[in-house]
Write a protein that holds these residues in place. Sequence first.
Motif, PDB file in Angstrom:
ATOM      1  N   VAL A  51       0.285   5.097   1.503  1.00 34.68           N
ATOM      2  CA  VAL A  51      -0.555   5.869   2.429  1.00 34.68           C
ATOM      3  C   VAL A  51       0.082   7.239   2.551  1.00 34.68           C
TER       4      VAL A  51
ATOM      5  N   HIS B  77       0.825  -1.198   0.000  1.00 33.33           N
ATOM      6  CA  HIS B  77       0.000   0.000   0.000  1.00 33.33           C
ATOM      7  C   HIS B  77       0.864   1.254   0.000  1.00 33.33           C
TER       8      HIS B  77
ATOM      9  N   VAL C 258       0.772  -3.536   5.500  1.00 31.87           N
ATOM     10  CA  VAL C 258       0.041  -3.425   6.764  1.00 31.87           C
ATOM     11  C   VAL C 258      -0.202  -4.787   7.399  1.00 31.87           C
ATOM     12  N   ARG C 259      -0.287  -5.802   6.572  1.00 27.95           N
ATOM     13  CA  ARG C 259      -0.610  -7.141   7.098  1.00 27.95           C
ATOM     14  C   ARG C 259       0.468  -7.650   8.044  1.00 27.95           C
ATOM     15  N   VAL C 260       1.732  -7.312   7.780  1.00 25.39           N
ATOM     16  CA  VAL C 260       2.820  -7.756   8.644  1.00 25.39           C
ATOM     17  C   VAL C 260       3.472  -6.592   9.374  1.00 25.39           C
ATOM     18  N   ASP C 261       2.796  -5.426   9.360  1.00 31.77           N
ATOM     19  CA  ASP C 261       3.251  -4.270  10.131  1.00 31.77           C
ATOM     20  C   ASP C 261       4.652  -3.834   9.747  1.00 31.77           C
TER      21      ASP C 261
ATOM     22  N   TYR D 194       3.923   7.214   2.720  1.00 31.90           N
ATOM     23  CA  TYR D 194       4.460   5.988   3.309  1.00 31.90           C
ATOM     24  C   TYR D 194       4.153   4.803   2.407  1.00 31.90           C
TER      25      TYR D 194
ATOM     26  N   TRP E  55       6.364  -0.655   7.800  1.00 31.81           N
ATOM     27  CA  TRP E  55       6.116   0.675   7.268  1.00 31.81           C
ATOM     28  C   TRP E  55       7.451   1.346   6.983  1.00 31.81           C
ATOM     29  N   GLY E  56       7.476   2.120   5.946  1.00 31.56           N
ATOM     30  CA  GLY E  56       8.639   2.959   5.719  1.00 31.56           C
ATOM     31  C   GLY E  56       8.579   4.180   6.623  1.00 31.56           C
ATOM     32  N   LYS E  57       9.639   4.974   6.603  1.00 35.66           N
ATOM     33  CA  LYS E  57       9.683   6.194   7.413  1.00 35.66           C
ATOM     34  C   LYS E  57       9.003   7.362   6.704  1.00 35.66           C
TER      35      LYS E  57
ATOM     36  N   LEU F   9      -4.325   9.852   8.495  1.00 33.92           N
ATOM     37  CA  LEU F   9      -3.817   8.976   7.451  1.00 33.92           C
ATOM     38  C   LEU F   9      -4.832   8.889   6.313  1.00 33.92           C
TER      39      LEU F   9
END
Lengths: 114, 109
Positions: A37, A35, A99-102, A95, A104-106, A45
Amino acid sequence: EVQLVESGGGLVQPGGSLRLSCAASGFTFNNYWMHWVRQVPGKGLVWVASINSYGSTTDYADSVKGRFTISRDNAKNTLDLQMNSLRAEDTAVYYCACVRVDVWGKGTTVTVSS
Amino acid sequence: QAVVTQEPSLTVSPGGTVTLTCGSSTGAVTSGHYPYWFQQKPGQAPRTLVYDTSNKHSWTPARFSGSLLGGKAALTLSGAQPEDEADYYCLLSYSAVCVFGTGTKVTVL
Protein backbone atom coordinates in the motif's frame (compact mmCIF):
# COMPACT_ATOMS: atom_id res chain seq x y z
CA GLU A 1 7.03 -9.57 18.48
CA VAL A 2 4.62 -9.34 15.56
CA GLN A 3 6.10 -7.02 12.97
CA LEU A 4 6.81 -6.17 9.38
CA VAL A 5 9.96 -4.25 8.49
CA GLU A 6 10.34 -2.67 5.06
CA SER A 7 13.61 -1.78 3.39
CA GLY A 8 14.91 -0.72 0.01
CA GLY A 9 13.38 2.71 -0.40
CA GLY A 10 15.36 5.67 -1.69
CA LEU A 11 15.86 8.20 -4.44
CA VAL A 12 15.73 6.97 -8.02
CA GLN A 13 15.59 8.72 -11.39
CA PRO A 14 12.52 8.48 -13.62
CA GLY A 15 12.66 5.28 -15.62
CA GLY A 16 14.78 3.59 -12.99
CA SER A 17 14.17 0.54 -10.84
CA LEU A 18 13.97 -0.20 -7.14
CA ARG A 19 13.27 -3.33 -5.14
CA LEU A 20 11.45 -3.09 -1.82
CA SER A 21 11.63 -5.87 0.72
CA CYS A 22 9.57 -6.62 3.79
CA ALA A 23 10.64 -8.99 6.55
CA ALA A 24 7.88 -10.61 8.60
CA SER A 25 8.11 -12.03 12.10
CA GLY A 26 5.88 -13.06 14.98
CA PHE A 27 2.97 -14.42 12.96
CA THR A 28 2.32 -17.28 10.54
CA PHE A 29 3.36 -15.42 7.40
CA ASN A 30 2.54 -18.24 4.99
CA ASN A 31 -1.12 -18.31 6.07
CA TYR A 32 -2.08 -14.92 4.72
CA TRP A 33 -2.43 -12.69 1.71
CA MET A 34 0.06 -9.85 1.78
CA HIS A 35 -0.28 -6.36 0.34
CA TRP A 36 1.72 -3.32 -0.67
CA VAL A 37 0.00 0.00 0.00
CA ARG A 38 1.38 3.45 -0.74
CA GLN A 39 0.63 6.92 0.49
CA VAL A 40 1.78 10.36 -0.54
CA PRO A 41 2.23 12.36 2.70
CA GLY A 42 -0.97 14.24 3.44
CA LYS A 43 -2.96 12.17 0.95
CA GLY A 44 -4.97 8.96 1.08
CA LEU A 45 -4.03 5.30 1.06
CA VAL A 46 -3.61 3.62 -2.32
CA TRP A 47 -3.61 -0.14 -2.80
CA VAL A 48 -0.70 -1.22 -5.01
CA ALA A 49 -0.53 -5.00 -5.15
CA SER A 50 -1.48 -8.24 -3.38
CA ILE A 51 -0.24 -11.82 -3.32
CA ASN A 52 -1.94 -14.90 -1.95
CA SER A 53 -0.49 -17.08 0.77
CA TYR A 54 1.10 -19.51 -1.71
CA GLY A 55 2.51 -16.86 -4.00
CA SER A 56 0.52 -18.27 -6.92
CA THR A 57 -1.93 -15.40 -7.35
CA THR A 58 -0.92 -11.76 -7.73
CA ASP A 59 -3.07 -8.69 -8.31
CA TYR A 60 -2.09 -5.14 -9.24
CA ALA A 61 -3.57 -1.69 -9.41
CA ASP A 62 -3.98 -0.47 -12.99
CA SER A 63 -1.46 2.29 -12.33
CA VAL A 64 1.39 -0.17 -11.70
CA LYS A 65 0.38 -3.20 -13.78
CA GLY A 66 3.18 -4.25 -16.09
CA ARG A 67 5.78 -2.22 -14.17
CA PHE A 68 5.66 -3.65 -10.63
CA THR A 69 5.99 -7.29 -9.54
CA ILE A 70 5.04 -8.58 -6.12
CA SER A 71 6.58 -11.80 -4.82
CA ARG A 72 7.12 -13.69 -1.58
CA ASP A 73 9.43 -16.29 -0.08
CA ASN A 74 7.55 -18.21 2.58
CA ALA A 75 10.72 -20.05 3.62
CA LYS A 76 12.34 -16.73 4.49
CA ASN A 77 9.17 -14.89 5.57
CA THR A 78 9.81 -12.10 3.13
CA LEU A 79 7.71 -10.05 0.72
CA ASP A 80 9.18 -8.10 -2.18
CA LEU A 81 8.06 -5.46 -4.64
CA GLN A 82 10.13 -5.03 -7.78
CA MET A 83 9.42 -1.61 -9.25
CA ASN A 84 10.53 -0.86 -12.81
CA SER A 85 9.99 2.09 -15.16
CA LEU A 86 9.42 4.33 -12.18
CA ARG A 87 7.58 7.62 -12.62
CA ALA A 88 7.37 10.77 -10.53
CA GLU A 89 3.84 9.79 -9.54
CA ASP A 90 5.17 6.64 -7.87
CA THR A 91 6.76 8.84 -5.20
CA ALA A 92 5.21 7.83 -1.87
CA VAL A 93 5.66 6.00 1.39
CA TYR A 94 5.25 2.28 0.72
CA TYR A 95 3.79 0.02 3.40
CA CYS A 96 3.73 -3.74 3.42
CA ALA A 97 0.73 -5.07 5.27
CA CYS A 98 -1.11 -8.16 6.32
CA VAL A 99 -4.44 -6.42 6.68
CA ARG A 100 -6.31 -9.52 7.78
CA VAL A 101 -4.37 -9.71 11.06
CA ASP A 102 -3.59 -5.98 11.31
CA VAL A 103 0.14 -6.12 10.86
CA TRP A 104 1.66 -3.12 9.08
CA GLY A 105 5.19 -2.00 8.53
CA LYS A 106 6.30 1.53 9.36
CA GLY A 107 6.79 2.28 5.68
CA THR A 108 9.72 3.02 3.40
CA THR A 109 9.96 6.17 1.28
CA VAL A 110 10.39 6.04 -2.48
CA THR A 111 11.25 9.27 -4.28
CA VAL A 112 11.35 9.35 -8.06
CA SER A 113 13.08 12.50 -9.24
CA SER A 114 15.86 13.68 -11.50
CA GLN B 1 -11.15 0.89 -11.93
CA ALA B 2 -13.91 1.52 -9.39
CA VAL B 3 -14.05 4.66 -7.30
CA VAL B 4 -14.81 4.22 -3.61
CA THR B 5 -16.29 7.26 -1.92
CA GLN B 6 -16.34 8.32 1.72
CA GLU B 7 -17.42 11.49 3.48
CA PRO B 8 -14.46 13.91 3.47
CA SER B 9 -14.97 14.91 7.09
CA LEU B 10 -17.28 14.31 10.02
CA THR B 11 -17.46 15.84 13.48
CA VAL B 12 -18.75 14.05 16.55
CA SER B 13 -19.13 15.18 20.14
CA PRO B 14 -17.36 13.26 22.88
CA GLY B 15 -19.64 10.37 23.83
CA GLY B 16 -21.64 10.81 20.65
CA THR B 17 -22.31 8.53 17.72
CA VAL B 18 -21.22 8.93 14.12
CA THR B 19 -21.56 6.68 11.07
CA LEU B 20 -19.03 6.68 8.25
CA THR B 21 -20.04 5.22 4.90
CA CYS B 22 -18.20 3.66 1.98
CA GLY B 23 -19.85 3.64 -1.44
CA SER B 24 -18.83 2.09 -4.74
CA SER B 25 -19.13 3.60 -8.21
CA THR B 26 -20.07 0.16 -9.54
CA GLY B 27 -23.21 -0.17 -7.46
CA ALA B 28 -24.23 -1.50 -4.08
CA VAL B 29 -21.53 -2.64 -1.70
CA THR B 30 -22.12 -6.21 -0.56
CA SER B 31 -20.43 -8.70 1.71
CA GLY B 32 -18.75 -10.00 -1.43
CA HIS B 33 -16.61 -6.86 -1.45
CA TYR B 34 -15.20 -7.99 1.92
CA PRO B 35 -15.18 -4.44 3.32
CA TYR B 36 -12.32 -3.47 5.59
CA TRP B 37 -12.03 -0.38 7.76
CA PHE B 38 -8.77 1.21 8.85
CA GLN B 39 -7.83 3.97 11.25
CA GLN B 40 -4.78 6.15 10.70
CA LYS B 41 -3.44 8.76 13.08
CA PRO B 42 -0.92 11.43 12.03
CA GLY B 43 2.57 10.06 11.53
CA GLN B 44 1.48 6.48 12.07
CA ALA B 45 0.82 3.47 9.89
CA PRO B 46 -2.82 2.48 9.48
CA ARG B 47 -4.49 -0.05 11.78
CA THR B 48 -7.16 -2.52 10.78
CA LEU B 49 -10.39 -1.98 12.74
CA VAL B 50 -12.90 -4.18 10.92
CA TYR B 51 -12.60 -6.91 8.30
CA ASP B 52 -15.14 -8.74 6.15
CA THR B 53 -17.89 -6.17 6.79
CA SER B 54 -18.32 -6.55 10.53
CA ASN B 55 -15.64 -8.72 12.09
CA LYS B 56 -13.36 -7.17 14.66
CA HIS B 57 -10.08 -8.15 16.20
CA SER B 58 -9.81 -8.62 19.92
CA TRP B 59 -8.02 -5.28 20.16
CA THR B 60 -10.63 -3.27 18.26
CA PRO B 61 -12.52 -1.09 20.76
CA ALA B 62 -16.08 -2.30 21.21
CA ARG B 63 -17.40 1.17 20.33
CA PHE B 64 -16.55 0.52 16.65
CA SER B 65 -18.87 -1.64 14.57
CA GLY B 66 -19.11 -2.43 10.87
CA SER B 67 -22.19 -3.14 8.77
CA LEU B 68 -23.88 -2.75 5.41
CA LEU B 69 -26.27 0.17 5.26
CA GLY B 70 -28.31 1.39 2.32
CA GLY B 71 -26.05 -0.16 -0.31
CA LYS B 72 -22.86 1.00 1.36
CA ALA B 73 -20.43 -0.33 3.90
CA ALA B 74 -20.66 1.53 7.18
CA LEU B 75 -18.52 2.05 10.25
CA THR B 76 -20.35 3.26 13.34
CA LEU B 77 -18.55 4.80 16.27
CA SER B 78 -20.71 4.83 19.37
CA GLY B 79 -19.45 6.73 22.39
CA ALA B 80 -16.67 8.65 20.66
CA GLN B 81 -13.49 9.27 22.61
CA PRO B 82 -10.88 11.99 21.99
CA GLU B 83 -8.42 9.31 20.88
CA ASP B 84 -10.76 8.35 18.03
CA GLU B 85 -9.87 11.55 16.19
CA ALA B 86 -8.15 10.22 13.07
CA ASP B 87 -8.50 9.47 9.38
CA TYR B 88 -10.58 6.43 8.48
CA TYR B 89 -10.37 4.46 5.24
CA CYS B 90 -12.42 1.64 3.85
CA LEU B 91 -11.10 -0.96 1.43
CA LEU B 92 -13.21 -2.94 -1.03
CA SER B 93 -12.24 -6.01 -3.05
CA TYR B 94 -13.34 -6.30 -6.65
CA SER B 95 -12.31 -9.76 -7.76
CA ALA B 96 -8.67 -9.14 -8.72
CA VAL B 97 -8.40 -5.55 -7.56
CA CYS B 98 -8.66 -3.77 -4.23
CA VAL B 99 -9.57 -0.10 -3.90
CA PHE B 100 -9.27 2.17 -0.89
CA GLY B 101 -11.89 4.74 -0.19
CA THR B 102 -11.15 8.44 -0.32
CA GLY B 103 -10.93 8.65 3.45
CA THR B 104 -12.89 10.42 6.19
CA LYS B 105 -11.34 12.76 8.70
CA VAL B 106 -13.17 12.38 12.01
CA THR B 107 -12.95 15.20 14.51
CA VAL B 108 -14.07 14.68 18.10
CA LEU B 109 -15.18 18.08 19.32
